[in-house]
Design a protein around this motif. Structure first.
Motif, short mmCIF file in Angstrom:
data_model
loop_
_atom_site.label_atom_id
_atom_site.label_comp_id
_atom_site.label_asym_id
_atom_site.label_seq_id
_atom_site.Cartn_x
_atom_site.Cartn_y
_atom_site.Cartn_z
N PRO A 146 23.11 -92.47 -30.44
CA PRO A 146 24.31 -92.82 -29.95
C PRO A 146 25.59 -92.34 -30.48
O PRO A 146 26.53 -91.91 -29.98
CB PRO A 146 24.39 -94.43 -30.13
CG PRO A 146 23.42 -94.86 -31.17
CD PRO A 146 22.31 -93.78 -31.09
N GLU A 147 25.21 -91.93 -31.98
CA GLU A 147 26.44 -91.36 -32.67
C GLU A 147 26.13 -89.92 -32.97
O GLU A 147 24.97 -89.42 -33.39
CB GLU A 147 26.73 -91.88 -34.17
CG GLU A 147 27.16 -93.53 -33.90
CD GLU A 147 28.43 -93.82 -33.10
OE1 GLU A 147 29.41 -92.82 -33.26
OE2 GLU A 147 28.77 -94.71 -32.47
N PRO A 148 27.27 -89.01 -32.96
CA PRO A 148 26.88 -87.86 -33.31
C PRO A 148 26.82 -87.39 -34.75
O PRO A 148 27.03 -88.33 -35.67
CB PRO A 148 28.25 -86.84 -32.87
CG PRO A 148 29.13 -87.99 -32.98
CD PRO A 148 28.57 -89.30 -32.81
N PRO A 149 26.10 -86.26 -35.38
CA PRO A 149 25.66 -86.24 -36.73
C PRO A 149 27.01 -85.88 -37.50
O PRO A 149 28.05 -85.38 -37.03
CB PRO A 149 24.74 -84.90 -36.63
CG PRO A 149 25.03 -84.27 -35.46
CD PRO A 149 25.52 -85.30 -34.50
N GLU A 150 27.05 -86.17 -38.92
CA GLU A 150 28.08 -85.98 -39.85
C GLU A 150 28.28 -84.57 -39.82
O GLU A 150 27.22 -83.93 -40.53
CB GLU A 150 28.13 -86.54 -40.98
CG GLU A 150 28.19 -88.32 -40.76
CD GLU A 150 28.21 -88.96 -41.87
OE1 GLU A 150 28.15 -88.20 -43.21
OE2 GLU A 150 28.18 -90.17 -42.14
N LEU A 151 29.08 -83.72 -39.64
CA LEU A 151 29.36 -82.32 -39.70
C LEU A 151 29.80 -82.15 -41.00
O LEU A 151 30.52 -82.69 -41.64
CB LEU A 151 30.30 -81.77 -38.96
CG LEU A 151 30.03 -82.14 -37.17
CD1 LEU A 151 30.96 -81.40 -36.57
CD2 LEU A 151 28.59 -81.17 -36.93
N PRO A 152 29.07 -81.00 -41.82
CA PRO A 152 29.74 -80.69 -43.22
C PRO A 152 31.01 -79.92 -43.29
O PRO A 152 31.41 -79.53 -42.20
CB PRO A 152 28.47 -79.74 -43.43
CG PRO A 152 27.84 -78.96 -42.10
CD PRO A 152 28.04 -80.15 -41.24
N ASN A 153 31.61 -80.01 -44.18
CA ASN A 153 33.17 -79.52 -44.34
C ASN A 153 32.66 -78.11 -44.79
O ASN A 153 32.33 -77.69 -45.98
CB ASN A 153 33.67 -80.15 -45.43
CG ASN A 153 35.08 -79.68 -45.54
OD1 ASN A 153 35.52 -78.86 -44.64
ND2 ASN A 153 35.83 -79.96 -46.47
N ILE A 154 32.97 -77.00 -43.74
CA ILE A 154 32.61 -75.64 -43.94
C ILE A 154 34.01 -74.98 -43.99
O ILE A 154 34.81 -75.13 -43.00
CB ILE A 154 31.98 -75.11 -42.88
CG1 ILE A 154 30.31 -75.66 -42.68
CG2 ILE A 154 31.71 -73.50 -42.88
CD1 ILE A 154 29.55 -75.33 -41.71
N PRO A 155 34.24 -74.35 -45.10
CA PRO A 155 35.72 -73.48 -45.20
C PRO A 155 35.75 -72.38 -44.16
O PRO A 155 35.01 -71.93 -43.51
CB PRO A 155 35.66 -72.84 -46.61
CG PRO A 155 34.24 -72.90 -46.82
CD PRO A 155 33.31 -74.00 -46.36
#
Length: 203
Positions: A146-155
């Motif tokens: 139900p929840e989208p995945p946590e996206l990494p912080n990409i510069p």
């Protein structure tokens, strides 16, 4: 006094049969038919007894069957409404049947330790909640998150510099050439006045 079995029509004596519940009434049945009718439900016995035309209480059997049909229709309607309440807009990939909500399952991501689930790279395990839907026809189940995945912080990607066609300096494509801009800012201004002459307002 001999009795007659309503199913096979044979007469039997005192120990050759008995009374069997058909619907909500008892009907005389011989011992041979008793063994055949025992696995059946009272409703099935009532239908078969009424079909023979030899039932002692045909009116009672008919009333019982009418009540059972009404109750069965109401039960089927309730069941259909219950399925409609949990039905989704998805169809089964295997048989094309409707998919229904089956509940939520929580999975732990990691290994099982002595004190419970532990993560591979830490002390506590992370958990994943998944919604389960099930095909109403073939039973195939699918998992949905139900929840989208946590996206990494990409510069931000570094932009490819460009080369100034005038001076050859490489600079960002978002701005003009800083070298040419500096030269233009420090160069003497050109105008209508000649070098070494004073402007008209000076004497």
């Amino acid at each position: 006094m001999a009795k007659r079995c309503i199913f096979c029509g044979k007469e039997y004596g005192l120990f050759g049969g008995g009374m069997v519940l058909c619907g909500d009434t008892d009907e005389p049945v011989c011992s041979n038919c008793v063994d055949e009718l025992t696995p059946l439900s009272p409703t099935e016995r009532a239908e078969r007894a009424l079909a023979t035309g030899r039932a002692l209480y045909p009116d009672e059997l008919q009333k019982f069957l009418n009540r059972e049909r009404i109750l069965q229709a109401k039960k089927q309607a309730r069941l259909e409404r219950a399925h409609q309440a949990i039905r989704t807009d998805k169809t089964c990939l295997r048989c094309g049947g409707p998919m229904e909500k089956y509940g939520t399952k929580i999975f732990h991501l990691g290994d099982e330790g002595l004190l419970g689930p532990v993560a591979r790279d830490g002390l506590f395990a992370s958990w994943l909640t998944a919604e389960i839907i099930r095909c109403a026809q073939c039973g195939k189940a699918e998992f949905y998150l139900p929840e989208p995945p946590e996206l990494p912080n990409i510069p931000d990607e570094e932009e490819e510099p460009v080369t100034c066609p005038v001076c050859g300096t490489r600079h960002s494509p978002l701005i003009g050439c800083p070298n040419c801009a500096m030269k233009q800012a420090t160069s003497p201004r050109s105008g209508n006045t000649q070098t070494g002459t004073k402007p008209p307002w000076e004497k």
